[in-house]
Scaffold this motif. Structure first.
Motif, mmCIF file in Angstrom:
data_model
loop_
_atom_site.group_PDB
_atom_site.id
_atom_site.type_symbol
_atom_site.label_atom_id
_atom_site.label_comp_id
_atom_site.label_asym_id
_atom_site.label_seq_id
_atom_site.Cartn_x
_atom_site.Cartn_y
_atom_site.Cartn_z
ATOM 1 N N GLU A 375 5.485 7.778 3.849
ATOM 2 C CA GLU A 375 6.127 7.364 2.609
ATOM 3 C C GLU A 375 5.518 6.052 2.107
ATOM 4 O OE1 GLU A 375 8.170 9.305 0.982
ATOM 5 O OE2 GLU A 375 7.893 10.770 2.553
ATOM 6 N N VAL A 376 4.307 6.161 1.571
ATOM 7 C CA VAL A 376 3.580 4.974 1.125
ATOM 8 C C VAL A 376 4.302 4.262 -0.008
ATOM 9 C CG1 VAL A 376 1.459 4.207 -0.003
ATOM 10 C CG2 VAL A 376 1.341 5.831 1.875
ATOM 11 N N GLU A 377 4.824 5.038 -0.969
ATOM 12 C CA GLU A 377 5.366 4.419 -2.178
ATOM 13 C C GLU A 377 6.690 3.711 -1.951
ATOM 14 O OE1 GLU A 377 6.571 8.817 -2.287
ATOM 15 O OE2 GLU A 377 4.949 7.561 -1.561
ATOM 16 N N THR A 378 7.415 4.031 -0.862
ATOM 17 C CA THR A 378 8.703 3.377 -0.598
ATOM 18 C C THR A 378 8.580 2.247 0.418
ATOM 19 O OG1 THR A 378 9.227 5.005 1.123
ATOM 20 C CG2 THR A 378 9.972 5.486 -1.123
ATOM 21 N N GLU A 379 7.396 2.024 0.917
ATOM 22 C CA GLU A 379 7.174 0.968 1.904
ATOM 23 C C GLU A 379 7.290 -0.405 1.255
ATOM 24 O OE1 GLU A 379 5.900 -0.270 5.847
ATOM 25 O OE2 GLU A 379 6.140 1.776 5.124
ATOM 26 N N ARG A 380 7.767 -1.364 2.008
ATOM 27 C CA ARG A 380 7.774 -2.750 1.542
ATOM 28 C C ARG A 380 6.460 -3.410 1.968
ATOM 29 N NH1 ARG A 380 12.628 -5.096 -0.094
ATOM 30 N NH2 ARG A 380 14.444 -3.727 0.070
ATOM 31 N N TYR A 381 5.742 -3.926 0.994
ATOM 32 C CA TYR A 381 4.467 -4.574 1.267
ATOM 33 C C TYR A 381 4.631 -6.093 1.263
ATOM 34 C CZ TYR A 381 2.293 -0.045 0.528
ATOM 35 O OH TYR A 381 1.944 1.264 0.647
ATOM 36 N N ARG A 382 3.771 -6.746 2.024
ATOM 37 C CA ARG A 382 3.695 -8.207 2.010
ATOM 38 C C ARG A 382 2.423 -8.618 1.287
ATOM 39 N NH1 ARG A 382 5.970 -6.831 6.920
ATOM 40 N NH2 ARG A 382 7.838 -7.998 7.530
ATOM 41 N N LEU A 383 2.483 -9.739 0.584
ATOM 42 C CA LEU A 383 1.353 -10.206 -0.213
ATOM 43 C C LEU A 383 0.895 -11.568 0.325
ATOM 44 C CD1 LEU A 383 -0.076 -9.053 -2.837
ATOM 45 C CD2 LEU A 383 1.194 -10.803 -4.074
ATOM 46 N N PRO A 384 0.091 -11.577 1.400
ATOM 47 C CA PRO A 384 -0.316 -12.855 1.998
ATOM 48 C C PRO A 384 -1.367 -13.601 1.178
ATOM 49 C CG PRO A 384 -1.361 -11.054 3.159
ATOM 50 C CD PRO A 384 -0.417 -10.422 2.175
ATOM 51 N N ILE A 385 -2.064 -12.873 0.286
ATOM 52 C CA ILE A 385 -3.099 -13.508 -0.534
ATOM 53 C C ILE A 385 -2.878 -13.144 -1.998
ATOM 54 C CG2 ILE A 385 -5.566 -13.676 -1.019
ATOM 55 C CD1 ILE A 385 -6.094 -12.962 1.892
ATOM 56 N N ALA A 386 -2.611 -14.151 -2.809
ATOM 57 C CA ALA A 386 -2.513 -13.989 -4.259
ATOM 58 C C ALA A 386 -3.325 -15.115 -4.887
ATOM 59 C CB ALA A 386 -1.057 -14.047 -4.721
ATOM 60 N N TYR A 387 -4.398 -14.757 -5.566
ATOM 61 C CA TYR A 387 -5.295 -15.742 -6.184
ATOM 62 C C TYR A 387 -5.238 -15.558 -7.692
ATOM 63 C CZ TYR A 387 -9.741 -18.035 -7.420
ATOM 64 O OH TYR A 387 -10.712 -18.831 -7.980
ATOM 65 N N GLU A 388 -4.793 -16.582 -8.392
ATOM 66 C CA GLU A 388 -4.670 -16.489 -9.846
ATOM 67 C C GLU A 388 -5.197 -17.759 -10.494
ATOM 68 O OE1 GLU A 388 -1.067 -13.604 -10.824
ATOM 69 O OE2 GLU A 388 -0.343 -15.579 -10.234
ATOM 70 N N LYS A 389 -6.252 -17.576 -11.285
ATOM 71 C CA LYS A 389 -6.837 -18.679 -12.053
ATOM 72 C C LYS A 389 -7.126 -19.897 -11.185
ATOM 73 C CE LYS A 389 -4.688 -17.014 -16.277
ATOM 74 N NZ LYS A 389 -3.789 -17.269 -17.402
ATOM 75 N N PHE A 392 -4.404 -20.366 -4.984
ATOM 76 C CA PHE A 392 -3.929 -19.409 -3.993
ATOM 77 C C PHE A 392 -2.430 -19.587 -3.762
ATOM 78 C CE2 PHE A 392 -8.398 -19.254 -2.619
ATOM 79 C CZ PHE A 392 -8.548 -17.881 -2.456
ATOM 80 N N SER A 393 -1.757 -18.473 -3.530
ATOM 81 C CA SER A 393 -0.358 -18.502 -3.109
ATOM 82 C C SER A 393 -0.121 -17.269 -2.247
ATOM 83 C CB SER A 393 0.586 -18.516 -4.319
ATOM 84 O OG SER A 393 0.305 -17.429 -5.196
ATOM 85 N N SER A 394 1.082 -17.178 -1.696
ATOM 86 C CA SER A 394 1.416 -16.003 -0.873
ATOM 87 C C SER A 394 2.875 -15.653 -1.099
ATOM 88 C CB SER A 394 1.155 -16.281 0.604
ATOM 89 O OG SER A 394 1.968 -17.338 1.067
ATOM 90 N N TYR A 395 3.222 -14.390 -0.822
ATOM 91 C CA TYR A 395 4.574 -13.901 -1.030
ATOM 92 C C TYR A 395 4.989 -13.050 0.169
ATOM 93 C CZ TYR A 395 3.707 -15.340 -5.841
ATOM 94 O OH TYR A 395 3.395 -16.072 -6.960
ATOM 95 N N GLY A 396 6.278 -12.988 0.401
ATOM 96 C CA GLY A 396 6.804 -12.155 1.479
ATOM 97 C C GLY A 396 6.884 -10.705 1.045
#
Length: 633
Positions: A375-389, A392-396
């Motif tokens: 069930e890929v679409e219902t999984e909760r993902y973590r976002l350890p790398i977010a690079y914007e302009k 860098f930041s990260s999210y749970g």
């Protein structure tokens, strides 16, 4: 601002690259957001690889977009193709299908039948050949079917008999062209012309003909279809059909941005094709260069990718040294700024949980096939790398169905590419890259995603192997029913306790415990109830024990506790009382038709150095037996 999703597979091929270039061109002129969901799996890949790669499309939520562009026939796994088409049809979101008519969707296509018909007529009428072999494309492609039918129909129209020995199945690869020529030569049936359903097979056929001493076009004419880069770069240049896929991609975006849902559903547009007669059929064009432009283009391309390749290798080397997936974060952070992209994100599923599931299923072949991660679409993902302009930041954990948290906005008003991080069928997460040179440089982005997936798999294998080793160690040292030490584990702990007692000058005590009436419980209520009784006594022992005490299931209905004590404090008496109190609580809270009961006897070892532990166990057992006998009256 409108938002478009694109579903396609095989960005390593020129056809798909040209499509996307048209979309990028439209976005640069008119704005809007375009999310390109794609993977590198094609009809030549294994089933496991496709299952893993194509899970990226399960992350697409049609309702998040104003329109969708579907390159349906690039999805070579038929079941996945059906799933994607069905989801899009049921979504109610406007969809344009490229190259294949699909119910409920608009369509933009080329007239493959007419284009191939013109090519076959050209070979027959302009060059006077009648012995014509044909290399077909994959049977699941509608464009291949149309081109093959045109070949057969024009032969009949021109009075040329169709010969099944000159009709070969291919798969659009260079290797298919080389194989067909080798077979023709083996059968001594080299024709006057070979018409191929695409340029790659034509290039393969020319290469094999030349290797076998045949001249193209003097001995054999060869034609292709699609006008991809290999047709231009080949020697001789390949006679082909130009399909303007950049215009197709551009128009698809334009229609989705400007037309209503009803208009799109009725849409049926054909993009004109152009026949390019060139050297491989003997029609040399005026003004052709001497190859210097091709060399210059290849040099420029090599220079552009060299720096990326060097820095990617440094990242990959760091990946292979990692012990946890989280160790990937720093090398990626050092790599990303050089991409010169507005945004870059990596999201992972709970890989630690995956490792634990694999360990739990150790020895069960079926469970090791990733069933727990379907069930890929219902999984909760973590976002350890977010690079914007540049930041860098990260999210749970993200909410189910979300690609990015609401705080991330850099993917708006840009073209972004969303690709799977996977190894074979195991899908670990996704990488999202804003438009940049690397994102559209097919070989680079394919290598990046392949190495990233391999690295995650490698780290997980190490983690799983370590966990399985620990599990096997526990299995050899612990009783599976109660979780207490078994004899092997107890002996290891007992040796440690003896050494500690000697060094600290303290005493040891041993308590021997026997469940009262276990056989009667098994005979009366069944072994399931007997197991409950054994586990309950084990829990009572664990609750009564302190840090300096170790509990063991000796076997059957017998248990042993080994503990440290000072001779004066009588810890073993305290332990016995706590244990009996725990049993009393069980009887007060559990509604059983019998009373839970156990007998216990203890023995203190003062001379730890010179005492045989087995003798002490026997003495504690005797003390327990005397108490049990006394209890019976």
């Amino acid at each position: 601002m409108k938002k478009i999703a694109v579903v396609l597979c095989g960005m390593e091929y020129s056809n798909q690259q040209e499509l996307v270039q048209g979309m990028i061109q439209y976005q640069s002129e008119h704005g809007g957001s375009i999310h390109v969901f794609h993977c590198s799996g094609d009809h030549l890949q294994t089933g496991g690889y496709k299952r893993g790669a194509f899970k990226i499309f399960d992350l697409l939520n049609p309702k998040d977009y104003d329109g969708i562009i579907l390159a349906r026939e690039t999805l070579h796994e038929k079941e996945m193709q059906k799933r994607v088409v069905k989801r899009l049809q049921e979504s109610g979101v406007p969809v344009i299908s490229l190259g294949a008519k699909t119910e409920g969707m608009g369509c933009i296509e080329f007239d493959d039948y007419d284009a191939m018909s013109r090519m076959v007529r050209h070979v027959i009428r302009e060059h006077g050949v009648r012995k014509i072999a044909y290399i077909d494309g994959p049977k699941e492609y509608s464009d291949a079917a149309k081109r093959a039918q045109a070949y057969k129909d024009v032969l009949e129209e021109e009075g040329v008999p169709f010969d099944s020995h000159w009709f070969f199945k291919g798969d659009y690869s260079v290797e298919a062209g080389t194989y067909v020529v080798s077979e023709l030569d083996r059968m001594h049936r080299i024709p006057e012309a070979i018409i191929c359903a695409n340029d790659c097979m034509a290039a393969g056929a020319i290469m094999e003909l030349q290797d076998r001493g045949y001249r193209v076009p003097e001995d054999v004419l060869v034609t292709g279809f699609d006008n991809v880069s290999i047709a231009k770069d080949n020697s001789p240049r390949i006679t082909t059909v130009d399909c303007d896929r950049e215009t197709m991609g551009y128009r698809a975006c334009e229609y989705l941005m400007t037309k209503t849902a009803k208009e799109i559903q009725k849409l049926c547009v054909q993009i004109p094709t152009t026949q390019i007669c060139s050297e491989s059929c003997g029609c040399e064009r005026e003004g052709q260069d001497d190859g210097r432009e091709i060399k210059h283009r290849l040099i420029r391309q090599s220079a552009k990718t060299k720096d990326y390749q060097k820095r990617m290798n440094e990242v990959f080397n760091s990946f292979m040294k990692s012990k946890k997936v989280k160790d990937f974060i720093q090398p990626v952070k050092e790599f990303v700024p050089g991409l010169e992209t507005e945004c870059f994100y990596i999201a992972f599923r709970d890989t630690d949980a995956f490792a634990r599931r694999m360990v739990r299923s150790y020895g069960d072949k079926d469970l090791l096939q990733d069933a727990a991660w379907d069930e890929v679409e219902t999984e909760r993902y973590r976002l350890p790398i977010a690079y914007e302009k540049g930041v860098f930041s990260s999210y749970g954990e993200l909410e189910p169905g979300m690609l990015l948290p609401k705080e991330c906005t850099a993917d708006e008003n840009v073209v972004s590419f969303i690709m799977p991080i996977h190894y074979q069928e195991h899908f670990f997460g996704y990488c999202m890259i804003g438009h940049c040179d690397m994102a559209t440089e097919a070989d680079l982005i394919k290598q990046w995603m392949l190495e990233l997936g391999n690295a995650v798999e490698s780290v997980l294998k190490k983690q799983i192997l370590q966990n399985i080793t620990e599990k096997l160690d526990r299995m050899s040292a612990f009783d599976s029913l109660t979780g207490l030490y078994n004899r092997v584990g107890f002996q290891i702990q007992a040796d440690k306790y003896k050494m500690y007692a000697k060094s600290s000058g303290r005493s040891l005590y041993i308590s021997f415990i026997d469940i009262d009436g276990l056989k009667k419980v098994n005979d009366t209520y069944g072994h399931h109830e007997g197991d409950w009784l054994i586990k309950t006594i084990g829990e009572c022992l664990k609750k009564a024990s302190h840090e300096e005490e170790v509990c063991m299931r000796f076997g059957g209905d017998e248990f042993i506790v080994l503990g440290l004590e000072n001779v004066a404090d009588g810890r073993h008496l305290e332990f016995e009382q706590e244990f009996q109190n725990n049993i009393q609580k069980v009887n007060e809270t559990q509604e059983r038709e019998y009373q839970v009961s156990a007998s216990i006897g203890s023995y203190t070892i003062e001379d730890v150095k010179n005492t045989n532990l087995q003798i002490v166990i026997e003495r504690a057992d005797m003390e327990m037996y005397l108490r049990k006998k006394k209890k019976r009256g």
